[in-house]
Write a protein that holds these residues in place. Sequence first.
Motif, PDB file in Angstrom:
ATOM      1  N   TYR A   1      37.312  34.431  34.434  1.00  0.00           N
ATOM      2  CA  TYR A   1      36.927  34.562  35.845  1.00  0.00           C
ATOM      3  C   TYR A   1      38.116  35.026  36.686  1.00  0.00           C
ATOM      4  CZ  TYR A   1      32.483  32.278  34.869  1.00  0.00           C
ATOM      5  OH  TYR A   1      31.237  31.976  34.401  1.00  0.00           O
ATOM      6  N   TRP A   2      39.298  34.539  36.332  1.00  0.00           N
ATOM      7  CA  TRP A   2      40.470  34.975  37.083  1.00  0.00           C
ATOM      8  C   TRP A   2      40.720  36.467  36.874  1.00  0.00           C
ATOM      9  CZ3 TRP A   2      43.229  34.030  41.036  1.00  0.00           C
ATOM     10  CH2 TRP A   2      44.513  34.565  41.179  1.00  0.00           C
ATOM     11  N   GLN A   3      40.498  36.945  35.674  1.00  0.00           N
ATOM     12  CA  GLN A   3      40.634  38.376  35.416  1.00  0.00           C
ATOM     13  C   GLN A   3      39.620  39.179  36.229  1.00  0.00           C
ATOM     14  OE1 GLN A   3      42.958  39.963  33.740  1.00  0.00           O
ATOM     15  NE2 GLN A   3      43.995  38.063  33.203  1.00  0.00           N
ATOM     16  N   VAL A   4      38.413  38.613  36.365  1.00  0.00           N
ATOM     17  CA  VAL A   4      37.397  39.289  37.187  1.00  0.00           C
ATOM     18  C   VAL A   4      37.858  39.362  38.636  1.00  0.00           C
ATOM     19  CG1 VAL A   4      35.036  39.119  38.070  1.00  0.00           C
ATOM     20  CG2 VAL A   4      35.511  38.668  35.658  1.00  0.00           C
ATOM     21  N   VAL A   5      38.427  38.251  39.134  1.00  0.00           N
ATOM     22  CA  VAL A   5      38.915  38.233  40.518  1.00  0.00           C
ATOM     23  C   VAL A   5      40.039  39.251  40.698  1.00  0.00           C
ATOM     24  CG1 VAL A   5      40.083  36.812  42.253  1.00  0.00           C
ATOM     25  CG2 VAL A   5      38.204  35.854  40.923  1.00  0.00           C
ATOM     26  N   ILE A   6      40.966  39.276  39.764  1.00  0.00           N
ATOM     27  CA  ILE A   6      42.076  40.230  39.862  1.00  0.00           C
ATOM     28  C   ILE A   6      41.565  41.662  39.829  1.00  0.00           C
ATOM     29  CG2 ILE A   6      44.136  41.072  38.685  1.00  0.00           C
ATOM     30  CD1 ILE A   6      44.500  38.427  40.160  1.00  0.00           C
ATOM     31  N   ARG A   7      40.567  41.887  39.008  1.00  0.00           N
ATOM     32  CA  ARG A   7      40.055  43.255  38.858  1.00  0.00           C
ATOM     33  C   ARG A   7      39.387  43.745  40.127  1.00  0.00           C
ATOM     34  NH1 ARG A   7      35.178  45.154  34.953  1.00  0.00           N
ATOM     35  NH2 ARG A   7      35.519  47.401  35.082  1.00  0.00           N
ATOM     36  N   TRP A   8      38.614  42.869  40.770  1.00  0.00           N
ATOM     37  CA  TRP A   8      37.852  43.262  41.959  1.00  0.00           C
ATOM     38  C   TRP A   8      38.438  42.662  43.236  1.00  0.00           C
ATOM     39  CZ3 TRP A   8      34.637  47.006  40.827  1.00  0.00           C
ATOM     40  CH2 TRP A   8      34.072  47.056  39.553  1.00  0.00           C
ATOM     41  N   LYS A   9      39.745  42.453  43.254  1.00  0.00           N
ATOM     42  CA  LYS A   9      40.352  41.759  44.392  1.00  0.00           C
ATOM     43  C   LYS A   9      40.169  42.515  45.703  1.00  0.00           C
ATOM     44  CE  LYS A   9      44.873  43.724  43.172  1.00  0.00           C
ATOM     45  NZ  LYS A   9      46.260  43.415  42.773  1.00  0.00           N
ATOM     46  N   TRP A  10      40.240  43.842  45.650  1.00  0.00           N
ATOM     47  CA  TRP A  10      40.099  44.593  46.898  1.00  0.00           C
ATOM     48  C   TRP A  10      38.661  44.556  47.398  1.00  0.00           C
ATOM     49  CZ3 TRP A  10      44.481  44.902  48.949  1.00  0.00           C
ATOM     50  CH2 TRP A  10      45.629  45.153  48.205  1.00  0.00           C
ATOM     51  N   VAL A  11      37.713  44.549  46.480  1.00  0.00           N
ATOM     52  CA  VAL A  11      36.306  44.409  46.895  1.00  0.00           C
ATOM     53  C   VAL A  11      36.073  43.039  47.519  1.00  0.00           C
ATOM     54  CG1 VAL A  11      33.917  44.359  46.076  1.00  0.00           C
ATOM     55  CG2 VAL A  11      35.525  46.030  45.147  1.00  0.00           C
ATOM     56  N   ILE A  12      36.622  42.014  46.895  1.00  0.00           N
ATOM     57  CA  ILE A  12      36.469  40.652  47.422  1.00  0.00           C
ATOM     58  C   ILE A  12      37.109  40.540  48.797  1.00  0.00           C
ATOM     59  CG2 ILE A  12      37.099  38.241  47.039  1.00  0.00           C
ATOM     60  CD1 ILE A  12      36.946  38.803  44.033  1.00  0.00           C
ATOM     61  N   ALA A  13      38.317  41.083  48.930  1.00  0.00           N
ATOM     62  CA  ALA A  13      39.008  41.014  50.218  1.00  0.00           C
ATOM     63  C   ALA A  13      38.238  41.761  51.296  1.00  0.00           C
ATOM     64  CB  ALA A  13      40.423  41.574  50.077  1.00  0.00           C
ATOM     65  N   ALA A  14      37.685  42.914  50.941  1.00  0.00           N
ATOM     66  CA  ALA A  14      36.931  43.696  51.922  1.00  0.00           C
ATOM     67  C   ALA A  14      35.679  42.945  52.380  1.00  0.00           C
ATOM     68  CB  ALA A  14      36.556  45.053  51.328  1.00  0.00           C
ATOM     69  N   ILE A  15      34.983  42.325  51.446  1.00  0.00           N
ATOM     70  CA  ILE A  15      33.763  41.598  51.805  1.00  0.00           C
ATOM     71  C   ILE A  15      34.093  40.404  52.698  1.00  0.00           C
ATOM     72  CG2 ILE A  15      31.882  40.190  50.881  1.00  0.00           C
ATOM     73  CD1 ILE A  15      31.844  42.039  48.453  1.00  0.00           C
ATOM     74  N   ILE A  16      35.117  39.631  52.340  1.00  0.00           N
ATOM     75  CA  ILE A  16      35.476  38.451  53.133  1.00  0.00           C
ATOM     76  C   ILE A  16      35.927  38.857  54.531  1.00  0.00           C
ATOM     77  CG2 ILE A  16      37.112  36.537  53.307  1.00  0.00           C
ATOM     78  CD1 ILE A  16      37.027  36.298  50.292  1.00  0.00           C
TER      79      ILE A  16
END
Length: 704
Positions: free
Chosen positions: A3-18
């Motif tokens: 899951y941490w690898q998933v977060v690292i991979r899509w970190k910019w998408v996550i940051a943009a959504i938040i």
Amino acid sequence: MQYWQVVIRWKWVIAAIILSTLALGLVVTLLSTPKYTATSRIEISRELKKVTNVESLESADTGRDLEFYNTQYALLSARSLAERVARKLRLANNDAFFEAHGVDPNEGSTRDSKATGPLATRDRQRRENLAIKLLLKNATISPLRGSALIDISYTSASPALSSQIANTWTEQFIVQSMDRRFASTADARKFLEGRLEEYRTRLETAERELVGYAANKDIVALGNTKTPDGRTEVDRTLVSSDLEALNTALASATAERIAAESRARVGQSGNNAETLNNLGIGQMRQRRTELAAEYAKLMVQFEPSYPTAKAVAEQLRVLDASISREESRVLRSRSAEYAEASRRETELKSKVESLKGRMTQQQRDRIQYNIYQREADTTRELYDGLLQRYKEIGVAGVGANNIAIVDVAKLPDKPTSPNLPLNLALALLAGLAIAALTTLGLDQIDEGLRDPGQVNRLLHMPLLGSVPDVEDNEALDLLRDAKSPLSEAYLSIRSNLAFSTDHGMPRALMVTSTRPAEGKSTTSLALATVLGRTGRNVLLLDADMRSPSMHQFTGLTNREGLSNFLAGNDEWKRLIQQTSIKGMSLLPAGPTPPSAAELLSSDRMQNLVRQLLEHFDHIIIDSPPILGLADAPLLSRAVEGCVFVAESEGVAVRGIRASLGRLHAVHAHVFGVVLTKLKQRQAGYGYGYGYGYGYGDEEPKAVA
């Protein structure tokens, strides 16, 4: 870690959504109209406080039922209560009410917004329904856990309106509760009125039949008594009373007759006691006794002819005659008395016998009389019970209300919404939730291999090694450097291949992939280079006759090659070219044939590999990709096994499985999978938990 690898991979998408959700929450909060909430508090008791001693229509345990308070909560949020509030405050005609909720009451109406006068029935009904919906939407019922207290809150843009509606809501709930309690007895009263009228008629009929039957049968009741069960019993009737009186008189007459008869018999025997007890006779006898004593005294002194003696004797004679006459009279009166007593006894006996006959007939008639009497008693009892219940229902609702107002709604002095910290917190939670769903969805859609741990789990194949991602123009330079991460990676792959067979490093192997540009040719060149450095004589055979590339990597020509041999040229030694890389020779693909699959389908390829193994220690064949082509499965017949190259985050897992399935279908042996183009963010997992293949390349730090 996955899951941490998933977060690292899509970190910019996550940051943009938040950040987007936080910005949206901030904008919505700043643009929202301030709303005010007014709250009133009531207490609902489990039991009704009674003013009268009349029992309620409901059971005393009804209020203790588990669903009691749930029912009260439902009643507080019922549409009927909202309708009462809307009618009480005339909200349908109050434009300020609709404005406080940001609603246009004239939307969808044909009436001009500037028109005055009464509303049409349709428009008024529409506004009433809209007002009720707004009331139900903005009213909140909040029970206080573990208590009988309930908070009633209302929210709107107007503080005064919120306070007014919250208080009216409470008041109307109390009024509705009382109305419902009184209305609950209306049907019961109506039913009892009908039953009372019915039983009143039946009682009148029963009593009329009872009286009529008593008159016809000459049954005159002189006394009635009530039994414990409410039945009426006749103690005495006129006939029974007369019979009782006559029977008493007969008994008395009989006694008198017997006494008279006894006195008459005693008189006849000369022992009449009454003559002895008669006062007159007694006095005369006493006088005679005195005269007899006086005469006896005179006889002692004088002769009977003595005048005084003669006078006394005359008096004695007269007294004896009087006594005799009186005794005769007494005897005659006793005979007459006996005759009269006997006659009276006979008459009374006759009357008693006559009344006994009437009494017997009346007792037979009283059987039916008692039936009428029981019917009247039963009907009267039912009528009295219904009448009593009717009176009780009339006063059953007279009681103190079980709902008490604890706090009235005050005018709110500050808005309750929008709440900036709360909205930002909710926006953050929403952003995290959306980001989680989005990244999980993207992660599921992107079915390529993302980390080395997925190879064995998803493909059920051994992982030979992972190759870091490098620029295409840097790959050859990095391969020449034995200490580069790329060289280290392929050296590790070579070591793993040495354990894949019982005789060490396979002598003839084929390198293939699912599609082009996955690093298949680079892997072939790298393996040949690594083997050459270990002092082995290696031949790199370019079997990708559709798109040859090995001659470009090594800087050689491709005028003649494998296609010439497969086409019939047996002088394969002339086709082999020496490279500048230590221990490595190249057999290029040669001119592109019209049909590479037809050339590979013959046995010449297998014969070529056998002949080459007599002169070289290892043969590395760069094969065409598998999907859509038949070349790779045909080439697999000529080698010991295959090395399958898969690009990280490249071909979907199902495509890789399809390629491996084609190899397994022709019974090709697959040594394992090489994962290429692994990104730096995955190096922590794929390259030895953070050390990487470049460990030791840093310059040593100066020691003080």
